[in-house]
Enzyme design. Structure first.
Site, PDB file in Angstrom:
ATOM      1  N   GLY A 170       0.830  -1.209   0.000  1.00 23.65           N
ATOM      2  CA  GLY A 170       0.000   0.000   0.000  1.00 23.65           C
ATOM      3  C   GLY A 170       0.854   1.245   0.000  1.00 23.65           C
ATOM      4  O   GLY A 170       2.064   1.177  -0.250  1.00 23.65           O
ATOM      5  N   ASN A 171       0.246   2.379   0.246  1.00 22.56           N
ATOM      6  CA  ASN A 171       1.013   3.628   0.340  1.00 22.56           C
ATOM      7  C   ASN A 171       0.350   4.539   1.375  1.00 22.56           C
ATOM      8  O   ASN A 171      -0.656   4.179   1.977  1.00 22.56           O
ATOM      9  CB  ASN A 171       1.137   4.301  -1.026  1.00 22.56           C
ATOM     10  CG  ASN A 171      -0.210   4.678  -1.593  1.00 22.56           C
ATOM     11  OD1 ASN A 171      -0.899   5.545  -1.050  1.00 22.56           O
ATOM     12  ND2 ASN A 171      -0.621   4.012  -2.672  1.00 22.56           N
ATOM     13  N   ARG A 172       0.881   5.714   1.553  1.00 15.02           N
ATOM     14  CA  ARG A 172       0.488   6.570   2.675  1.00 15.02           C
ATOM     15  C   ARG A 172      -0.673   7.514   2.373  1.00 15.02           C
ATOM     16  O   ARG A 172      -0.986   8.388   3.164  1.00 15.02           O
ATOM     17  CB  ARG A 172       1.684   7.409   3.120  1.00 15.02           C
ATOM     18  CG  ARG A 172       2.836   6.604   3.626  1.00 15.02           C
ATOM     19  CD  ARG A 172       4.035   7.496   3.902  1.00 15.02           C
ATOM     20  NE  ARG A 172       5.241   6.712   4.051  1.00 15.02           N
ATOM     21  CZ  ARG A 172       5.587   6.080   5.153  1.00 15.02           C
ATOM     22  NH1 ARG A 172       4.811   6.140   6.211  1.00 15.02           N
ATOM     23  NH2 ARG A 172       6.694   5.380   5.199  1.00 15.02           N
ATOM     24  N   SER A 173      -1.321   7.374   1.233  1.00 17.67           N
ATOM     25  CA  SER A 173      -2.409   8.315   0.918  1.00 17.67           C
ATOM     26  C   SER A 173      -3.596   8.108   1.862  1.00 17.67           C
ATOM     27  O   SER A 173      -4.071   6.992   2.054  1.00 17.67           O
ATOM     28  CB  SER A 173      -2.870   8.113  -0.526  1.00 17.67           C
ATOM     29  OG  SER A 173      -4.034   8.869  -0.754  1.00 17.67           O
ATOM     30  N   ALA A 178      -3.472   7.710  -5.179  1.00 15.36           N
ATOM     31  CA  ALA A 178      -2.109   7.181  -5.266  1.00 15.36           C
ATOM     32  C   ALA A 178      -2.249   5.693  -5.608  1.00 15.36           C
ATOM     33  O   ALA A 178      -2.518   4.868  -4.737  1.00 15.36           O
ATOM     34  CB  ALA A 178      -1.382   7.381  -3.947  1.00 15.36           C
TER      35      ALA A 178
END
Ligand code: PMT
Length: 392
Positions: free
Chosen positions: A204-207, A270
């Protein structure tokens, strides 16, 4: 912007009157001229001096004894729009019945300006058949409503009845006065995608989705029909149609399904560029050793929208770290009308923050650096710009 627009803020008696102070400030920041009138009950919650200090003008509270000869007709004729925030059940009932025994209701009755009501009350009062009857009658009389929202209420209760946030009211006022997004169908993507590794883990990512939600919320408040495709778990903004997704594949399918026929698409999500080629059926175990993950590319959602025959006005975002050279390349190569670049390594910008510092890059390479702003202010300015470009 609301430069030199004349807005009459009518504050009635509820706890949410404290939020009307911030509303007044936000209207002034947008360049509006404001006058404030208050009911007797409102003054029990917030002092008129607070509004006078913020607006720089005396606050009117009384039909009689004011320095104005006829305050209700003077203010009614001066206002380009009247905002009643908070609007209590009692004020709505009086207005629906055509009563005019105080300055607020007399001014409302004397004015031909559009009226925007932001109700605030306990859930039971909002849902009471008498209140709902009054709402319907006021709508039939041409008055507009924003909210109420769901959330925590005075006394620790929860439910529908909370006054909508001031920034959303400001955007709704702009919609009434300028109406640039009325009739627009808008698609927004938000959040970070999650690409499963096994049933418990993902890439995943930090969005957080905050940037996309601000863009969707402002568009809805300005009168657009908004479709929000999101992998974020934030509570949905008022007035948008929500499509929840998790992976890049699901987001691509949903965005590509909705994009034909929309006027503007703003892709803030993102999206993972790579995902595990194969999702493992059961949880990976430490005792089985370090797994080898083979990755494959995900669909390029933006490219799919840009390739549509009748493509919408397309705004892409670019998350960069340090130099914005990569974003300049994307602006020229990705088939977008505008690219919004942010340096996510800068404090206060990018992932999860309330603020963002963005640079707007056009396909010909021309760019404009905006200062550090609340994400909602970024959204406001972005919609101003899109409306200006589409109308030119
Ligand atoms: O959600 P927040 O916490 O508020 O954070 C906001 C944000 C930092 C996520 C946002 O401001 C932002 O920068 N969004 C774009 C993030 C991104 O994926 O940038 P990118 O440079 O990798 O992608 C460029 C564009 O292509 C984006 O519009 C993206 O949605 C799109 N894309 C990317 C990959 C992919 N497979 N398909 C795409 O459509």
């Amino acid at each position: 912007m609301l430069r030199d627009r004349r807005i009459l803020l009518a504050v009635t008696g509820g706890v949410a009157a404290y939020k009307a102070v911030y509303l007044a400030r936000r209207l002034l920041e947008r360049g509006a001229e404001i006058e404030v009138i208050m009911t007797e009950a409102a003054r029990r919650f917030v002092g008129e001096q607070t509004f006078a200090a913020i607006s720089g003008r005396p606050v009117s509270t009384d039909l009689f004894g004011s320095s104005r000869v006829s305050p209700h007709t003077e203010l009614a004729g001066w206002a380009e729009v009247i905002v009643v925030a908070p609007a209590t059940a009692a004020t709505m009932a009086r207005l629906a019945a055509g009563l005019s025994e105080d300055l607020v209701t007399a001014t409302l009755l004397a004015s031909e300006a559009p009226v925007l009501l932001a109700p605030a009350m306990h859930t039971e009062m909002w849902q009471h058949p008498a209140t709902q009857r009054n709402v319907e009658r006021l709508k039939a009389d041409g008055h507009q409503f924003i909210g109420p929202a769901e959330g925590s209420l005075a006394g620790g209760d929860e439910g529908p009845g909370r006054m909508i946030e001031p920034d959303e009211i400001v955007a709704a006022v702009e919609a009434i006065l300028t109406g640039p997004l009325k009739g627009w169908r808008v698609l927004v993507s938000a959040g970070g995608t999650r690409e499963p590794i096994d049933p418990v883990r993902y890439i995943g990512n930090r969005s957080s989705g905050k940037m996309g939600y601000a863009i969707a919320s402002v568009a809805a408040a300005r009168g657009a029909d908004v479709l929000l495709v999101t992998s974020s778990t934030l509570p949905p903004p008022a007035g948008v149609e929500l499509f929840r997704v998790e992976t890049a594949e699901e987001m691509a399918a949903q965005v590509w399904n909705l994009a034909p026929g929309v006027d503007v698409a703003v892709l803030t999500a993102a999206v993972a560029d790579f995902r595990p080629a194969k999702e493992i059926d059961s949880k990976l175990r430490r005792r089985d050793g370090v797994p080898e993950l083979v990755l494959e590319s995900t669909p390029d959602i933006l490219a799919g929208v840009a390739a549509l025959d009748d493509r919408p006005f397309l705004v892409g975002f670019a998350a960069e770290t340090g130099s914005l050279d990569g974003a300049r390349r994307k602006a020229m190569e990705k088939g977008v009308d505008l690219l919004v670049a942010n340096d996510v390594s800068e404090p206060g910008s990018g992932f999860g923050t309330e603020t963002n510092r963005v640079t707007i890059i056009r396909p010909d390479g021309a760019s404009d650096e905006w200062p550090l702003l609340d994400k909602r202010q970024v959204a406001d300015r972005l919609w101003d710009l899109v409306a200006q470009i589409r109308q030119s």
